[in-house]
Design a protein around this motif. Structure first.
Motif, short mmCIF file in Angstrom:
data_model
loop_
_atom_site.label_atom_id
_atom_site.label_comp_id
_atom_site.label_asym_id
_atom_site.label_seq_id
_atom_site.Cartn_x
_atom_site.Cartn_y
_atom_site.Cartn_z
N ARG A 1 0.83 -1.22 0.00
CA ARG A 1 0.00 0.00 0.00
C ARG A 1 0.85 1.26 0.00
NH1 ARG A 1 0.26 2.62 4.55
NH2 ARG A 1 1.12 1.55 6.37
N ILE A 2 2.14 1.16 0.37
CA ILE A 2 3.03 2.32 0.43
C ILE A 2 3.55 2.65 -0.97
CG2 ILE A 2 5.20 3.23 1.36
CD1 ILE A 2 4.75 1.39 3.81
N LYS A 3 3.38 3.87 -1.38
CA LYS A 3 3.88 4.30 -2.68
C LYS A 3 5.37 4.63 -2.56
CE LYS A 3 -0.64 5.99 -4.09
NZ LYS A 3 -1.47 7.11 -4.58
N ILE A 4 6.13 4.32 -3.62
CA ILE A 4 7.57 4.51 -3.60
C ILE A 4 7.98 5.44 -4.73
CG2 ILE A 4 9.81 3.38 -3.94
CD1 ILE A 4 8.70 0.93 -2.55
N ILE A 5 8.84 6.41 -4.40
CA ILE A 5 9.44 7.28 -5.40
C ILE A 5 10.95 7.14 -5.26
CG2 ILE A 5 9.66 9.65 -6.25
CD1 ILE A 5 6.91 10.24 -5.03
N ASP A 6 11.57 6.59 -6.30
CA ASP A 6 12.99 6.31 -6.27
C ASP A 6 13.76 7.36 -7.06
OD1 ASP A 6 15.51 5.09 -6.13
OD2 ASP A 6 15.11 3.91 -7.95
N LEU A 7 14.75 7.98 -6.42
CA LEU A 7 15.53 9.02 -7.09
C LEU A 7 16.81 8.48 -7.73
CD1 LEU A 7 13.63 10.61 -5.04
CD2 LEU A 7 15.31 12.45 -5.23
N SER A 8 17.08 7.20 -7.59
CA SER A 8 18.26 6.62 -8.24
C SER A 8 17.90 6.24 -9.68
CB SER A 8 18.73 5.39 -7.47
OG SER A 8 17.96 4.25 -7.82
N GLN A 9 18.86 5.67 -10.39
CA GLN A 9 18.61 5.27 -11.77
C GLN A 9 18.17 3.81 -11.89
OE1 GLN A 9 22.39 5.85 -13.72
NE2 GLN A 9 23.23 3.92 -13.00
#
Length: 332
Positions: free
Chosen positions: A89-97
């Protein structure tokens, strides 16, 4: 309120994420993870936040959040998710490539959407996981997407782009020391920068058909990256052969970006100070003979990283796209 967690909060992108979220009207920061700084006040590491927050870094991870920002190094996001199962349920925003390219865009039951709002706004609004674009990639793509959308990338694009020292991250290296960087200019990864691959995928998507872009070191995109002797920002100068008149080019770009909050087309020449400390991208066009000259500028830590990540979060949660991001340029 949206509860947010941050992994890797001690670096440049983590610090910028904190600076935005501390003042975001609809976000509560639940925890900031940093194994090397656990127990320390955040304001002892990010001294610009002294007086703004009494939060401390932790080496723990809470699942009582709505969104998780991964502000970690390339390769570390994938390792983190493999070692730490995160509730679906947790949304993830990844700043890596790690998840930007189509072939790497999933891990177990999570599928990542490429988080460039000017290309994928509708997909982002319904996404649960976002791969935040690279800084060079964002700046260059925003200079070329309108042409790609009309099938007008049919000849070689020459790109020269210069980035500030924060683009190299916080860890010291030979090329990030002040004594080396100051009053200096250098070229690196000529023709082979890793962001060429994600740029290529986005341009093909916008074009709606294959393009002879190649990968790093080949195809239509000739990219010469430079290290500048300034702290933050990217200026990309590009040109391509084009039959468009200058007026036709401006109409194309202005129409393409009409519905986007942060990308603006300027008919006057632009300079980097107009975007430093903001989530904006400015684009300027000129016609010289049969060549269309394009200048695109962003702040590499904001529109090129943490600001765009928050923009994506706003879209994912149905908030006003500009919430927490109405920042004035540091013009002086």
């Amino acid at each position: 309120m949206i509860k947010a967690g941050i992994i890797g909060g001690a670096g440049y992108t983590g610090g910028e994420m904190l600076r935005i979220l501390v003042n975001h009207p609809q976000v509560e920061i639940a925890f900031v993870n940093s194994s090397s700084n656990a127990g320390n006040l955040i304001s002892d590491v990010h001294t610009d936040l002294f007086g703004d927050t009494d939060l401390r870094f932790t080496d723990q991870i809470s699942q009582d959040i709505d969104v998780l920002f991964l502000c970690v190094g390339h390769g570390d996001a994938k390792k983190f998710l493999e070692a730490n199962p995160i509730d679906e349920r947790i949304k993830i925003i990844d700043l890596s490539q790690d998840f930007r390219l189509n072939r790497n865009s999933s891990i177990e039951n999570r599928q990542f959407v490429y988080g460039l709002p000017e290309l994928n706004k509708d997909k982002i609004q319904s996404a649960r996981n976002i791969a935040n674009p690279g800084c060079f990639a964002t700046c260059i793509q925003l200079g070329l997407l309108p042409l790609a959308s009309k099938g007008l990338l049919q000849s070689e694009v020459h790109i020269n782009a210069t980035t500030g020292s924060t683009g190299a991250g916080q860890s010291l290296s030979k090329t990030s020391h002040f004594s080396w960087r100051n009053n200096n200019l250098s070229i690196y990864k000529a023709f082979e920068h890793q962001h060429l691959n994600e740029i290529g995928e986005s341009l093909v998507q916008a074009n709606g058909a294959p393009l002879p872009l190649g990968g790093t070191g080949g195809g239509l995109l000739t990219f010469i990256p430079q290290r500048g002797d300034f702290t933050r920002g990217i200026l990309a100068a590009m040109y391509i052969e084009s039959d468009l008149t200058e007026e036709q080019a401006y109409e194309l770009y202005e129409n393409y970006y009409a519905g986007h909050s942060f990308t603006h087309v300027s008919r006057k020449n632009i300079d980097l100070k107009q975007v430093v400390n903001t989530n904006k991208c400015l684009v300027h066009l000129e016609k010289h003979g049969n060549k269309l000259f394009i200048i695109s500028i962003i702040d590499n830590l904001l529109k090129g990283a943490s600001g765009q990540a928050v923009q994506n979060m706003n879209l994912m949660f149905g908030l006003e796209e500009t919430a927490g991001l109405k920042l004035k340029a540091a013009n002086f």
